[in-house]
Design an enzyme around this catalytic site. Structure first.
Site, mmCIF file in Angstrom:
data_model
loop_
_atom_site.group_PDB
_atom_site.id
_atom_site.type_symbol
_atom_site.label_atom_id
_atom_site.label_comp_id
_atom_site.label_asym_id
_atom_site.label_seq_id
_atom_site.Cartn_x
_atom_site.Cartn_y
_atom_site.Cartn_z
ATOM 1 N N TYR A 101 9.161 -8.253 3.873
ATOM 2 C CA TYR A 101 9.389 -7.486 5.089
ATOM 3 C C TYR A 101 9.509 -8.406 6.310
ATOM 4 O O TYR A 101 10.528 -8.480 6.961
ATOM 5 C CB TYR A 101 8.238 -6.512 5.343
ATOM 6 C CG TYR A 101 8.082 -5.392 4.346
ATOM 7 C CD1 TYR A 101 9.141 -4.968 3.536
ATOM 8 C CD2 TYR A 101 6.864 -4.728 4.219
ATOM 9 C CE1 TYR A 101 8.984 -3.931 2.635
ATOM 10 C CE2 TYR A 101 6.702 -3.691 3.326
ATOM 11 C CZ TYR A 101 7.749 -3.289 2.529
ATOM 12 O OH TYR A 101 7.590 -2.265 1.647
ATOM 13 N N SER A 102 8.422 -9.124 6.621
ATOM 14 C CA SER A 102 8.328 -9.875 7.878
ATOM 15 C C SER A 102 9.373 -10.980 7.957
ATOM 16 O O SER A 102 9.727 -11.609 6.958
ATOM 17 C CB SER A 102 6.934 -10.483 8.029
ATOM 18 O OG SER A 102 5.961 -9.473 8.102
ATOM 19 N N GLU B 74 0.758 1.533 1.265
ATOM 20 C CA GLU B 74 0.212 0.191 1.412
ATOM 21 C C GLU B 74 -1.070 0.182 2.232
ATOM 22 O O GLU B 74 -1.861 -0.754 2.148
ATOM 23 C CB GLU B 74 1.263 -0.700 2.073
ATOM 24 C CG GLU B 74 0.936 -2.167 2.107
ATOM 25 C CD GLU B 74 2.082 -3.009 2.648
ATOM 26 O OE1 GLU B 74 1.877 -4.208 2.861
ATOM 27 O OE2 GLU B 74 3.178 -2.448 2.860
#
Length: 880
Positions: free
Chosen positions: A398-399, A513
């Protein structure tokens, strides 16, 4: 009958005398048309270990390959297990009958596999039965001559059934212990040492043969899935490596396995692959308990905590083979179709032993469940069974370097080209990408009206061309990585959900999550290690209670799994509270690290837990969304309907009861407004008690045989909580008063104390409501106070704590019969500590108005002060 040691020596002397003839020995000859079985010698070179088994297979022709002086003399010592196997197969000659079964124990399993591969190349594909066999992955240390003598002595004694510790400084002393002539001893020692060196550097030749792997439960180290593309069937039997073939029941089971008969009553309920049998929850819990109660599992955990990739892989494959990783998944995906509750219980069970929990959280809870919910049929078929078996790890990408926690600002792009996409970009701070085989990636496929449009999700193969993974050094042991994607191709079936509609799915994925279940498992381990290392349980009592609250909250949050309408807000409170609680445990370790880090004699696993607490705790409030993001998410939700959120906490204990109390008492004080609101007086208390009695609430908990409703403590807590929410005295009190007539105290029993705790919780929610209403109505510098994050975040954090307290209090009330005084005491300490922060945050928002005598807030403040302090008293508490 000869003693076992004498039997060993007689056997070795006999074989030594015939060693020059051949390595192939006929162990049994059958007149019947039985199959041909071939046994390969273990590390010591003899076939003695197989004798009890061969005697049960008298209707078959049994041959054995035994090491002798010829093994080392002809052509020089073999340089590999493969070379040794080739020599043996060549010695069989072209006239050797076709072999039906090849069997080997220990080192003999390695030899068996290589022999079977060579026979298969000649067109003879035997059944392969491996008995507690594995490979050492290059970690067998070199021995000195003295260590070799002692190692061989130990092996020979265990093989003969003598589990005793005997030390011999010389070969002559060891030969005397075994009653063996020095020449024979020297020959067998040379064979033993040579084979040990071979197996230390052996890697199996890849093959496609089917394998039956029989393992001792105290070993559980064999994993042949990585050596063959054929089927691997597992049978786990009681005992350790040496006693596997020394137990008559085990030998009977192995006989049936060789005969292709499924064991009817295998001792110790041996495990098989999950798909071979129907499991229920008790089976799985028993299987897990048996697995973790072995020295081998402890060794795997310690190595896994030190980021040994082979240990992590082996541990998770073992869990997968037992059906413990995904029991709640559909059967077609490798699961057992059980409730999610069972999966969470098992997850807590194996991670409580110290196994790295993020591997499971990333692979199963996030990527696996996401694909299960939104993946294509082909992606489900190809990925989920491998995850379920523990054969593949997954991670999330993601990041990005300039996006940080703002996922909507990502720049990685995926360009569609026909039936596939081409991805380019860089992802950072990814956990376990160096171990994972696949990853869930967020990328842009277009640009819509806002930054949330045009995001698409994919599951990519991390071994694909164009993927590069670089380790990022951190203070913690868990690995972070930078992953570069350069023209990485992903077939369209790897897309998850619709193109450009990934944000809505991502929002749901983040909710999954953020349940916090991984945080609470970790917090419990760290706290247990801290308690064991310091010996200060009373000092940690409040923190222990907070971990209990967080655990209950996380378990409750897992109910969102696979729900179609799951949103990020559904688990924001759980993520905030559990991560900050876990971090507090880490901070307690930080506070004591100067002494803990230098402590000598600390258990290895305890030290690993303490080091993890020290190094991992700073990042807990960053991953999966920072605490500030969670506070913003909760704030947005409260702005929509803060009143409904407050009432939701009350309704958790009994919706209709709480609603009735509020409906009757809130508007006009039920006709009992004999003194100003919140004024504490016997007259007001009596009037409130009468009103509750008139409503029939005094009989809520009273047993039916005493004229009550017998509805339990939880509804009693709902009444207490509701009166606190309104700011009234806690006039609900079904327990018997002390004979002294002192109406200010309850009986001090857990039920009474939990009612009072519910009343205090209600006061906190009521004060929170007052502060939020004020923030919505008050403007300063042209903005509503509710828009000022710096002012509101402490109050929102207090709201999250009130939620956590309510979930734990509900659990205690539901199970009051099993709750002891210590558990109530820990909860009271946590509630007291949280209430101080709630009051402080609320009064800061209320400002000067909050401290004026005439304000509702100041009255709430004083009533909180009166009752928070009472939570700290041993024994009895007052009722407000």
């Amino acid at each position: 009958m000869q003693r076992e040691g004498e039997r060993l020596n007689a056997y070795l002397r006999t074989r030594s005398a015939t060693a020059e003839s051949s390595s192939l020995i006929e162990l049994s000859r059958s007149a019947a048309s039985g199959r041909v079985l071939l046994f390969a010698h273990p590390v010591g070179g003899s076939l003695l270990a197989y004798q009890p088994l061969v005697r049960r297979l008298g209707d078959h022709r049994c041959f054995g390959i035994e090491a002798s002086s010829r093994t080392l003399a002809d052509g020089g010592p073999a340089e590999s297990v493969q070379e040794l196997a080739r020599r043996y197969v060549e010695s069989l000659g072209e006239d050797c009958p076709e072999v039906d079964v090849v069997c080997g124990w220990s080192f003999g399993g390695a030899l068996t596999w290589e022999i079977a591969c060579l026979l298969a190349a000649r067109g003879n594909r035997p059944k392969v039965v491996l008995l507690d066999s594995t490979w050492a992955t290059g970690k067998v240390p070199e021995w000195t001559p003295a260590e070799a003598v002692q190692g061989f002595l130990h092996d020979a004694l265990r093989l003969s059934g003598r589990d005793v510790e005997v030390t011999a400084d010389t070969s002559d002393e060891a030969a005397a212990v075994l009653d063996m002539d020095p020449e024979t001893f020297a020959e067998r020692l040379e064979i033993f040492a040579h084979n040990r060196r071979l197996v230390g550097r052996w890697r199996p030749t890849p093959g496609d043969l089917d394998v039956v792997s029989v393992r001792a439960v105290e070993s559980l180290i064999s994993d042949w899935h990585t050596a063959t593309t054929g089927d691997v069937r597992l049978h786990d039997l009681p005992g350790d490596h040496y006693s596997l073939l020394g137990d008559a029941d085990n030998v009977a089971v192995i006989e049936q396995i060789i005969r292709d008969e499924r064991p009817v009553t295998a001792p110790g309920e041996p495990e098989r692959l999950a798909e071979e049998r129907e499991f229920d929850a008790s089976d799985l819990h028993a299987s897990l308990a048996k697995l973790v109660d072995t020295p081998r599992w402890r060794d795997l955990v310690i190595r896994a905590r030190r980021m040994d990739p082979e240990a992590i892989s082996e541990a998770y494959r073992e869990l997968g083979r037992r059906g413990l990783l995904t029991p709640d998944w559909p059967r077609e995906s490798g699961g057992g179709g059980m409730p999610t509750r069972v999966a969470i219980e098992l997850f807590e069970g194996f991670c409580a032993t110290g196994l790295p929990d993020l591997v499971h959280a990333l692979t199963v809870q996030i990527v696996g469940n996401f694909v299960l919910k939104s993946g294509s049929d082909r992606l489900k078929r190809e990925l989920l069974p491998r995850i379920s078996r523990g054969e593949e790890f997954s991670t999330v990408l993601y990041s990005e370097p300039r996006a940080g926690s703002d996922l909507a600002a990502l720049r990685t792009r995926a360009e569609r080209r026909g039936d596939r996409y081409v991805l380019n970009g860089v992802k950072v701070f990814s956990i376990y990408s160096d171990l994972a085989g696949s990853a869930l990636v967020a990328a842009r496929t277009g640009q819509g009206g806002n930054k949330y449009d045009g995001i698409t999700l994919f599951v990519i193969d991390l071994a694909a061309d164009g993927v590069s993974v670089e380790l990022v050094e951190t203070v913690q042991r868990e690995r972070m990585c930078r992953v570069r994607l350069q023209d990485v191709e992903a077939e369209s079936w790897r897309r998850v959900g619709e193109e450009g509609r990934g944000w809505a799915l991502l929002d749901g994925a983040l909710a999954i999550e953020r349940t916090g279940i991984d945080h609470v498992v970790r917090a419990a381990r760290w706290l247990n290690a801290l308690r064991g290392a310091t010996g200060l349980p009373r000092d940690l009592e409040r923190l222990e209670g907070q971990v209990e609250c967080a655990t209950t909250l996380a378990r409750s949050a897992t109910e969102v799994f696979l729900r179609d309408d799951v949103r990020a807000i559904d688990t924001a409170v759980a993520k905030l509270y559990t991560s900050e609680t876990c971090q507090q445990v880490g901070h307690e370790v930080l506070r004591r690290w100067s002494s803990l880090g230098r402590a000598s004699g600390t258990d290895e696993l305890v030290h690993e837990e303490l080091f993890s607490a020290l190094t991992e705790s700073p990042g807990l409030t960053l991953s999966a969304g920072t605490s500030e993001m969670m506070l913003s998410t909760i704030s947005a939700d409260l702005k929509e309907e803060f009143s409904g959120r407050c009432l939701g906490i009350l309704n958790r204990f009994g919706g209709e009861v709480a609603d009735t109390v509020l409906e009757v008492l809130e508007p006009v004080g039920a006709g009992v407004r004999v003194e100003p609101l919140f004024a504490d007086s016997p007259a007001r208390r009596a009037a409130l008690a009468k009103t509750l009695s008139d409503l029939g609430f005094d009989g809520i908990e009273r047993p039916e045989d005493e004229g009550g409703l017998g509805l339990g403590l939880t509804l009693g807590c709902a009444i207490s909580l509701s009166t606190g929410y309104l700011g009234y005295e806690n006039a609900y009190r079904p327990c018997r008063l002390p004979e002294s007539g002192d109406t200010s105290r309850g009986c001090g029993e857990p039920a009474c104390r939990l009612r009072h705790a519910a009343y205090v919780l209600g006061l906190g929610i009521g004060l929170f409501r007052c502060a939020w209403e004020h923030a919505c109505a008050r403007e300063q510098f042209g903005r509503q106070l509710v828009e000022l994050d710096a002012l509101m975040f402490p109050l929102i954090r207090g709201y999250a704590e009130l939620n956590a307290l309510s979930v734990r209090l509900r659990e205690l009330a539901d199970n009051v019969a099993d709750v002891d005084e210590a558990a109530v005491r820990r909860f009271e300490l946590v509630e007291q500590d949280a209430m101080v922060r709630v009051v402080r945050g609320a009064m800061q928002v209320l400002g000067a108005q909050g401290i004026t005598e005439w304000s509702v807030a100041s009255r709430f403040y004083m009533k909180c002060a009166e009752n928070i302090g009472l939570l700290d008293r041993e024994g009895t508490v007052t009722d407000g």
